[in-house]
Enzyme design. Structure first.
Site, PDB file in Angstrom:
ATOM      1  N   LYS A   1       0.843  -1.199   0.000  1.00  9.23           N
ATOM      2  CA  LYS A   1       0.000   0.000   0.000  1.00  9.23           C
ATOM      3  C   LYS A   1       0.877   1.247   0.000  1.00  9.23           C
ATOM      4  CE  LYS A   1      -3.565   2.123   2.837  1.00  9.23           C
ATOM      5  NZ  LYS A   1      -4.427   1.971   4.019  1.00  9.23           N
TER       6      LYS A   1
ATOM      7  N   GLU B   1      10.752  -4.687   4.163  1.00  5.36           N
ATOM      8  CA  GLU B   1      10.802  -6.115   3.811  1.00  5.36           C
ATOM      9  C   GLU B   1      10.395  -6.318   2.349  1.00  5.36           C
ATOM     10  OE1 GLU B   1       9.361  -4.804   6.524  1.00  5.36           O
ATOM     11  OE2 GLU B   1       9.161  -6.277   8.137  1.00  5.36           O
TER      12      GLU B   1
ATOM     13  N   GLY C   1      -4.890  -2.110   5.267  1.00  6.45           N
ATOM     14  CA  GLY C   1      -4.081  -3.237   4.788  1.00  6.45           C
ATOM     15  C   GLY C   1      -4.719  -4.587   5.085  1.00  6.45           C
ATOM     16  N   ARG C   2      -5.142  -4.772   6.337  1.00  5.42           N
ATOM     17  CA  ARG C   2      -5.677  -6.092   6.722  1.00  5.42           C
ATOM     18  C   ARG C   2      -7.087  -6.321   6.206  1.00  5.42           C
ATOM     19  NH1 ARG C   2      -4.570  -2.684  10.607  1.00  5.42           N
ATOM     20  NH2 ARG C   2      -6.103  -1.908  12.100  1.00  5.42           N
TER      21      ARG C   2
ATOM     22  N   GLU D   1      -4.578  -6.860  15.286  1.00  7.41           N
ATOM     23  CA  GLU D   1      -4.073  -5.564  14.861  1.00  7.41           C
ATOM     24  C   GLU D   1      -5.188  -4.514  14.967  1.00  7.41           C
ATOM     25  OE1 GLU D   1      -0.887  -5.781  11.762  1.00  7.41           O
ATOM     26  OE2 GLU D   1      -2.232  -4.437  10.719  1.00  7.41           O
TER      27      GLU D   1
ATOM     28  N   HIS E   1      -4.527 -33.332  18.195  1.00  7.16           N
ATOM     29  CA  HIS E   1      -3.363 -34.117  18.622  1.00  7.16           C
ATOM     30  C   HIS E   1      -2.262 -33.225  19.169  1.00  7.16           C
ATOM     31  CE1 HIS E   1      -4.979 -37.821  16.787  1.00  7.16           C
ATOM     32  NE2 HIS E   1      -5.597 -36.931  16.031  1.00  7.16           N
TER      33      HIS E   1
ATOM     34  N   LYS F   1       8.340  -0.722  12.182  1.00  7.86           N
ATOM     35  CA  LYS F   1       8.953  -0.247  10.940  1.00  7.86           C
ATOM     36  C   LYS F   1      10.033   0.801  11.237  1.00  7.86           C
ATOM     37  CE  LYS F   1       4.961  -1.271   7.947  1.00  7.86           C
ATOM     38  NZ  LYS F   1       4.023  -0.852   6.908  1.00  7.86           N
TER      39      LYS F   1
HETATM   40  C1  G6Q Z   1      -2.369  -3.846   7.974  1.00 11.14           C
HETATM   41  C2  G6Q Z   1      -1.130  -3.266   8.427  1.00 11.14           C
HETATM   42  C3  G6Q Z   1       0.112  -3.965   7.969  1.00 11.14           C
HETATM   43  C4  G6Q Z   1       0.478  -3.688   6.514  1.00 11.14           C
HETATM   44  C5  G6Q Z   1       1.893  -4.168   6.256  1.00 11.14           C
HETATM   45  C6  G6Q Z   1       2.338  -3.922   4.843  1.00 11.14           C
HETATM   46  O1  G6Q Z   1      -3.459  -3.412   8.220  1.00 11.14           O
HETATM   47  O2  G6Q Z   1      -1.103  -1.915   8.151  1.00 11.14           O
HETATM   48  O3  G6Q Z   1       0.045  -5.346   8.158  1.00 11.14           O
HETATM   49  O4  G6Q Z   1      -0.413  -4.316   5.653  1.00 11.14           O
HETATM   50  O5  G6Q Z   1       2.765  -3.532   7.151  1.00 11.14           O
HETATM   51  O6  G6Q Z   1       2.226  -2.580   4.507  1.00 11.14           O
HETATM   52  P1  G6Q Z   1       2.323  -2.117   3.013  1.00 11.14           P
HETATM   53  O7  G6Q Z   1       1.193  -2.720   2.256  1.00 11.14           O
HETATM   54  O8  G6Q Z   1       2.281  -0.618   3.046  1.00 11.14           O
HETATM   55  O9  G6Q Z   1       3.645  -2.630   2.498  1.00 11.14           O
END
Ligand code: G6Q
Length: 549
Positions: free
Chosen positions: A207, A213, A268-269, A354, A386, A514
């Site tokens: 996003k 990463e 994002g989530r 989150e 199990h 981050k």
């Molecule tokens: C989700 C969070 C987090 C995010 C990641 C990746 O709601 O904000 O999990 O999706 O940190 O972020 P980017 O999509 O900006 O790389």
């Protein structure tokens, strides 16, 4: 400033009600109320949700629904669908429901209908997915694409990874999806071993397009590709991006034609329904992706319009509040009896923890006197039986469980599914009814054990029972049903956030991670120095010394 939930009349009544609850057993509730199972089982299309194995009487439900009324749950849904700012710390609307709005009704953010841009994006997704699936979009050397590698993390990974896995029976033959999220080089290296640079499409999903990463993985993947092709131009055929940050995407070397849009009102989530779902659309086809959206839309309509007492996300959320805040149970297990849903607990873990893992209310007040989001965890059954089910049956801390299963398997091997479902039903029943001392004794006697053996074993063979669960059953795991199931959980999270008064849509804890890593990275490389506690400073020194030697 808004009031804390603990200050509502319903909360006080629930507290008193909880005190009078001691000694109530599910065995008794079922014995005394023959209509209980039918009354507490609800359905949305083929999704059948049985809430009767919960430690709740009609009075409990009445008080919980009163709490939902007092906390303005119905109005909260209206605010969401009207594009109001539900995420005040980032000043954003929260409109994943617009992404799956199949009703063509306008949904506005700051007066502007967002539906046209959503439809335009879906159309672009369809075009690319179809070109890949038909072989029209080729690699740099003209070969058809056989592998999609999604590079993203958190919300830009867990949703599409989980859905792709869940819908594997719908994949186009000869086209596979892979997900690389961890910056640990092992993740990318192992994936690159499985794919061919001539026939792989990378989707860089971020996003913000600033996540270290993802950018590190994307840069390495790009070098791997360019090295193989010996030509920078190959990037054009083999990379697309999904992001709100078009400048950064361009800087990375992906042109505007290959950048799919995302908007800041998509968290994002909550983003698998957007172009973040592109890997899903590629492998299962856009028609199936739109069925997924349609399923979620059905649940959106239910959440928004069903009366609270029949509203599945609301009821599920309220029972979670009942356990978290009145019984003090800190965790919630989600156990899909479906190997295809193996990643569902991980997706939900992020979605829930989150969103509602907060100690500050949306209005800035520090939360005191009540807990917020539960610890969410789980693994597929029967495997889970199990491993950790021992604690669920006999541990000192009860854990409410969601059991989830399809009636039919996509892989109808003889006998398997009967075994699977028998286990699911047996576990939910056993957690609820337990085993009394008399029952345990009778079993040992039937086994022919002598009195000394019985006395020694008896305490270990007793199960307290009274452990609640939800059972979610559906005919088969298809895109539409999956969409309904996922949206049910998303709205449960929203409702709990409203009850607790938190902003379910920011994630400052993630942002902290981050920032911190960025600072220490410079120190590990010797390009900067920082002020740390003695433990962290020694660990940094150790890493530097051992990495250099
Ligand atoms: C989700 C969070 C987090 C995010 C990641 C990746 O709601 O904000 O999990 O999706 O940190 O972020 P980017 O999509 O900006 O790389």
């Amino acid at each position: 400033m808004s009031i804390a939930p603990t200050e509502t009349a319903a909360w006080r009544a629930l507290r008193a009600h909880h005190e009078s609850f001691a000694g109530v057993t599910l065995r008794d509730l079922f014995r005394d109320d023959p209509g209980r199972a039918a009354r507490m089982t609800h359905a949305v299309e083929e999704l059948r949700v049985d809430l009767s194995k919960h430690l709740a009487t009609p009075e409990t439900m009445r008080l919980l629904l009163a709490l939902a009324e007092e906390r303005g749950v119905a109005a909260g849904f209206e605010r969401m669908f009207h594009g109001e700012i539900l995420n005040p710390t980032e000043e954003r609307a929260v409109l994943h429901v617009a992404l799956r709005n199949r009703a063509s009704t306008p949904i506005r953010v700051e007066g502007k209908n967002v539906m046209p841009q959503i439809y335009a994006c879906l159309a672009r997704m369809r075009t690319l997915a179809e070109r890949i699936r038909s072989g029209e979009h080729t690699g740099f050397g003209g070969e058809p694409i056989t592998d999609i590698v999604n590079i993203g993390i958190g919300g830009s990974d867990l949703g599409p990874a989980m859905v792709c896995d869940a819908l594997r029976p719908y994949w186009k033959r000869g086209l596979r999806a892979h997900f690389v999220s961890n910056v640990d080089g092992t993740h990318l290296a192992r994936t690159l071993e499985e794919v061919d640079p001539r026939t792989t499409l990378f989707i860089v999903a971020s996003k913000t397009f600033t996540t270290a990463e993802t950018l590190t993985n994307a840069r390495t993947a790009r070098s791997w590709l360019v090295e193989h092709h010996g030509n920078e131009l190959a990037v054009g055929n083999h990379f697309v991006a999904v992001s709100t940050n078009h400048d950064a995407v361009r800087e990375f070397g992906i042109d505007a034609d290959h950048c799919f849009e995302l908007w800041d009102w998509v968290g994002g989530r909550y983003s698998l329904w957007s172009a973040i779902g592109l890997p899903i659309a590629c492998v299962v086809g856009m028609d199936h992706f739109e069925e997924l959206l349609a399923g979620a839309h059905v649940m959106d309509q239910h959440a928004r319009h069903a009366p609270l007492e029949q509203n599945l996300p609301v009821l599920s959320a309220l029972l979670g509040v009942w356990y978290a805040n009145f019984f003090g149970w800190a965790s919630w297990a989600v156990i899909p009896y479906d190997q295809s849903l193996a990643r569902l607990p991980a997706w939900l873990q992020q979605g829930d923890m989150e969103s509602n893992g907060k100690r500050t209310r949306a209005d800035g007040a520090v939360i005191e006197g009540y807990d917020t989001g539960p610890i969410v965890w789980g693994e597929p059954g029967t495997n889970a039986q199990h491993s950790f089910f021992q604690l669920l049956h006999q541990g000192t801390r009860p854990v409410p469980v969601d059991f989830i299963a399809p009636m039919r398997s996509h892989h109808p091997l003889p006998e398997h599914h009967d075994h699977l479902l028998a286990n699911l039903l047996a576990q939910a029943e056993a957690l609820m009814i337990g085993k009394t001392e008399a029952e345990a004794r009778a079993e040992l006697e039937a086994h022919g054990d002598d009195e000394a053996t019985i006395a020694r074993l008896l305490p270990h063979k007793v199960f307290a029972g009274n452990r609640p669960s939800t059972m979610i059953l559906f005919d088969s795991l298809d895109p539409r049903t999956l969409g309904m199931l996922l949206a049910l959980y998303e709205h449960r999270i929203f409702v709990q956030g409203l009850i607790w008064g938190v902003n379910s849509f920011d994630q400052w804890g993630v942002e902290l991670g981050k920032q911190l890593a960025k600072a220490i990275l410079g120190e590990l490389r010797g390009s900067s120095s920082g002020d740390h506690d003695a433990s962290t400073a020694a660990a940094i020194a150790h890493v530097r010394a051992r990495r250099l030697s």
